[in-house]
Design an enzyme around this catalytic site. Structure first.
Site, mmCIF file in Angstrom:
data_model
loop_
_atom_site.group_PDB
_atom_site.id
_atom_site.type_symbol
_atom_site.label_atom_id
_atom_site.label_comp_id
_atom_site.label_asym_id
_atom_site.label_seq_id
_atom_site.Cartn_x
_atom_site.Cartn_y
_atom_site.Cartn_z
ATOM 1 N N THR A 1 -29.535 -32.631 38.911
ATOM 2 C CA THR A 1 -30.290 -32.019 38.159
ATOM 3 C C THR A 1 -31.719 -31.743 38.896
ATOM 4 O OG1 THR A 1 -29.555 -33.076 36.197
ATOM 5 C CG2 THR A 1 -31.765 -31.993 36.202
ATOM 6 N N ALA B 1 -32.608 -26.200 37.476
ATOM 7 C CA ALA B 1 -31.068 -26.394 37.480
ATOM 8 C C ALA B 1 -30.707 -27.545 36.489
ATOM 9 C CB ALA B 1 -30.571 -26.439 38.807
ATOM 10 N N GLN C 1 -23.937 -47.407 -4.801
ATOM 11 C CA GLN C 1 -22.839 -46.356 -4.213
ATOM 12 C C GLN C 1 -23.461 -45.437 -3.171
ATOM 13 O OE1 GLN C 1 -20.698 -44.865 -7.345
ATOM 14 N NE2 GLN C 1 -19.359 -46.403 -7.701
ATOM 15 N N GLU D 1 -25.717 -36.416 31.212
ATOM 16 C CA GLU D 1 -24.337 -36.153 31.741
ATOM 17 C C GLU D 1 -23.702 -34.981 31.001
ATOM 18 O OE1 GLU D 1 -22.077 -39.727 32.597
ATOM 19 O OE2 GLU D 1 -23.669 -40.874 33.325
HETATM 20 N N1 COS Z 1 -13.220 -30.910 37.983
HETATM 21 C C1 COS Z 1 -12.841 -30.300 39.224
HETATM 22 N N2 COS Z 1 -13.286 -29.130 39.469
HETATM 23 C C2 COS Z 1 -14.097 -28.660 38.399
HETATM 24 C C3 COS Z 1 -14.561 -29.153 37.189
HETATM 25 C C4 COS Z 1 -13.884 -30.481 36.974
HETATM 26 N N3 COS Z 1 -14.189 -31.318 35.733
HETATM 27 N N4 COS Z 1 -15.446 -28.324 36.444
HETATM 28 C C5 COS Z 1 -15.429 -27.247 37.264
HETATM 29 N N5 COS Z 1 -14.703 -27.290 38.344
HETATM 30 C C6 COS Z 1 -14.671 -26.329 39.688
HETATM 31 C C7 COS Z 1 -14.111 -25.085 39.077
HETATM 32 O O1 COS Z 1 -12.510 -25.257 39.024
HETATM 33 C C8 COS Z 1 -14.451 -24.059 39.916
HETATM 34 O O2 COS Z 1 -13.714 -24.236 41.089
HETATM 35 P P1 COS Z 1 -13.306 -22.767 41.812
HETATM 36 O O3 COS Z 1 -14.729 -21.960 42.188
HETATM 37 O O4 COS Z 1 -12.413 -23.225 42.972
HETATM 38 O O5 COS Z 1 -12.584 -21.884 40.818
HETATM 39 C C9 COS Z 1 -15.923 -24.630 40.412
HETATM 40 O O6 COS Z 1 -16.036 -25.789 39.956
HETATM 41 C C10 COS Z 1 -17.120 -24.037 39.489
HETATM 42 O O7 COS Z 1 -16.709 -24.178 38.116
HETATM 43 P P2 COS Z 1 -17.291 -23.226 36.988
HETATM 44 O O8 COS Z 1 -17.128 -21.773 37.194
HETATM 45 O O9 COS Z 1 -16.586 -23.703 35.651
HETATM 46 O O10 COS Z 1 -18.948 -23.567 37.087
HETATM 47 P P3 COS Z 1 -20.117 -23.188 36.193
HETATM 48 O O11 COS Z 1 -21.207 -23.004 37.026
HETATM 49 O O12 COS Z 1 -19.598 -22.121 35.100
HETATM 50 O O13 COS Z 1 -20.420 -24.735 35.471
HETATM 51 C C11 COS Z 1 -20.683 -26.336 33.614
HETATM 52 C C12 COS Z 1 -19.854 -25.162 34.794
HETATM 53 C C13 COS Z 1 -21.550 -25.360 32.872
HETATM 54 C C14 COS Z 1 -19.308 -27.055 33.087
HETATM 55 C C15 COS Z 1 -21.242 -27.328 34.730
HETATM 56 O O14 COS Z 1 -22.519 -26.627 35.647
HETATM 57 C C16 COS Z 1 -22.019 -28.344 34.072
HETATM 58 O O15 COS Z 1 -21.317 -29.521 33.699
HETATM 59 N N6 COS Z 1 -23.293 -28.513 33.531
HETATM 60 C C17 COS Z 1 -23.888 -29.231 33.070
HETATM 61 C C18 COS Z 1 -24.534 -30.424 34.151
HETATM 62 C C19 COS Z 1 -24.637 -31.740 33.816
HETATM 63 O O16 COS Z 1 -23.692 -32.354 32.965
HETATM 64 N N7 COS Z 1 -25.912 -32.189 34.053
HETATM 65 C C20 COS Z 1 -25.972 -33.679 33.880
HETATM 66 C C21 COS Z 1 -27.117 -34.057 34.755
HETATM 67 S S1 COS Z 1 -26.207 -35.294 35.615
HETATM 68 S S2 COS Z 1 -26.718 -37.167 34.501
#
Ligand code: COS
Length: 385
Positions: A125, A129, A280, A364
């Protein structure tokens, strides 16, 4: 998958006793001092809690996913900040190295993480972003046998304690999107790495987050996870898939604790001449909470078993995180309500839990990100079928 039921039961008994006899009695001390007491950290180390999910060959217990969630059900029964102390070593801080690291990276770092000698943090993070993780701007420019890092990471759990950071950074600063993101291991004390002030959070006191700032921070190229550029985003997503299921299990544990406390309170507290548990309207709150909790527990176990069987459980992990964290919030709210005025003062644990569990719906991946992942996968699968 449970490898040996007897060994797992012994581990669960041990951890259960530790939670009941050492952690629960120290919850107020944790919240008041905003620190896990050093004697408790030492006991966590000797119980092997820092290495629960690190492979046995590196000194950990190498728990399977099902074993891990069963342990998390127990650890969830006390203040979440206790678990956070060793949570990053087992989860987001170490899993990138475990899943995608080189043999040398594993051999160098994992034994220290398993023993608790070193704490690991996960730095994804940034100020600009959060949910849109792929838009991160921290850069890692190759210069000879080093990468030069510049940028700021935000809300990084255990950063004040960390000995290493798994940092997601852009190795091709000109390229947009996730394909230019790489994961690097950065050691504390590297010149150019500094920490911001510790965040003042709503809850989970004792678990610390802060900014991690890189200014021309030179990191050896051999610290690139797996030695491959451009796959750091995928590493982060795989780590989060596993982490989300773990958090879902912690939510189940926390909800069980809150509901147990609320039930005991409702059976003791008398109004209109009888225990409020006899009414209840109170029973409806107890029963709805129990039902949702049972559903969340079943979801978590099912998703964990699927992962152990080698299935892609990206959708199920998000379903479990979404449902369990929202369930935990609803249970917290009802349990405050059952306590009445007593639920709003800090004499009872529920006031603190109510604030602590709010984070589960955010970190997460927020509930909205889980919804997005689930729906996208549904659409993709339908289009491919
Ligand atoms: N496992 C393996 N690969 C993955 C995956 C997963 N779970 N999720 C996505 N990917 C891969 C995709 O297949 C894609 O690969 P290709 O470019 O080769 O096709 C690539 O990663 C990009 O994926 P995607 O296009 O889905 O990315 P986005 O930018 O649309 O974002 C989200 C996806 C929104 C799901 C992601 O940014 C996310 O999880 N955001 C939240 C972040 C988070 O949890 N933050 C918490 C802080 S950490 S405590």
């Amino acid at each position: 998958m449970i490898r040996d039921p007897e060994i797992l039961d012994a581990l669960l008994d041990n951890i259960s006793r530790f939670v009941r006899e050492r952690l629960v009695p120290n919850e107020n001390r944790l919240a008041e001092t905003d620190a896990v007491p050093p004697d408790i950290v030492a006991e966590m180390k000797s119980l092997g809690l820092f290495g629960l999910c690190i492979p046995e060959e590196y000194g950990g217990l190498g728990l399977t996913m099902e074993e891990e969630v069963r342990v998390a059900f127990v650890l969830g029964q006390t203040s979440p900040a206790f678990r956070s102390m060793f949570g990053t070593n087992n989860g987001i801080g170490s899993q990138g190295i475990i899943m995608d690291g080189t043999p040398a990276q594993k051999a160098h770092y994992l034994p220290k993480l398993a023993s608790g000698e070193m704490v690991a943090s996960f730095a994804l993070t940034e100020p600009g972003a959060g949910s849109d993780a792929a838009s991160l701007a921290t850069s890692a420019r190759r210069d000879g046998d080093c990468y030069v890092l510049n940028g700021t990471k935000r809300y990084i759990t255990n950063a004040p304690e960390a000995g290493i950071f798994t940092v997601m950074a852009r190795t091709d600063p000109a390229a947009k999107g996730s394909a230019a993101i790489s994961a690097l291991i950065v050691e504390r004390g590297t010149p150019g790495l500094s920490l911001g002030r510790i965040d003042r959070k709503m809850g989970q006191h004792g678990a610390h987050t802060c900014d991690v700032i890189f200014e021309d921070c030179r990191v050896p190229a051999e610290n690139l996870i797996g030695g491959v550029e451009g796959v750091g985003f995928k590493t982060a997503m795989k780590v989060l898939d596993k982490g989300r299921l773990h958090i879902a299990a912690v939510c189940v544990g926390a909800a069980e604790r809150m509901l147990r406390d609320a039930l005991r309170y409702a059976m003791d507290r008398k109004q209109f001449g009888q225990p409020i548990a006899e009414f209840q309207l109170v029973q409806a709150m107890l029963a709805d909470s129990k039902t949702e909790l049972y559903a969340a527990r079943c979801m978590v176990l099912d998703a964990a078993q699927r992962r152990d069987a080698g299935e892609n459980m990206n959708t199920e992990a998000s379903c479990a995180k979404l449902f369990a964290s929202e369930m935990c919030g609803r249970v917290a709210d009802r349990c405050v309500q059952i306590h009445g005025g007593a639920g709003y003062v800090s004499d009872y644990a529920i006031e603190r839990f109510y604030r602590d569990v709010r984070l589960f719906r955010i970190y997460e991946g927020t509930s909205q990100i889980q919804q997005l992942v689930i729906a996208r996968n549904m659409i993709r699968d339908a289009a491919n079928s």
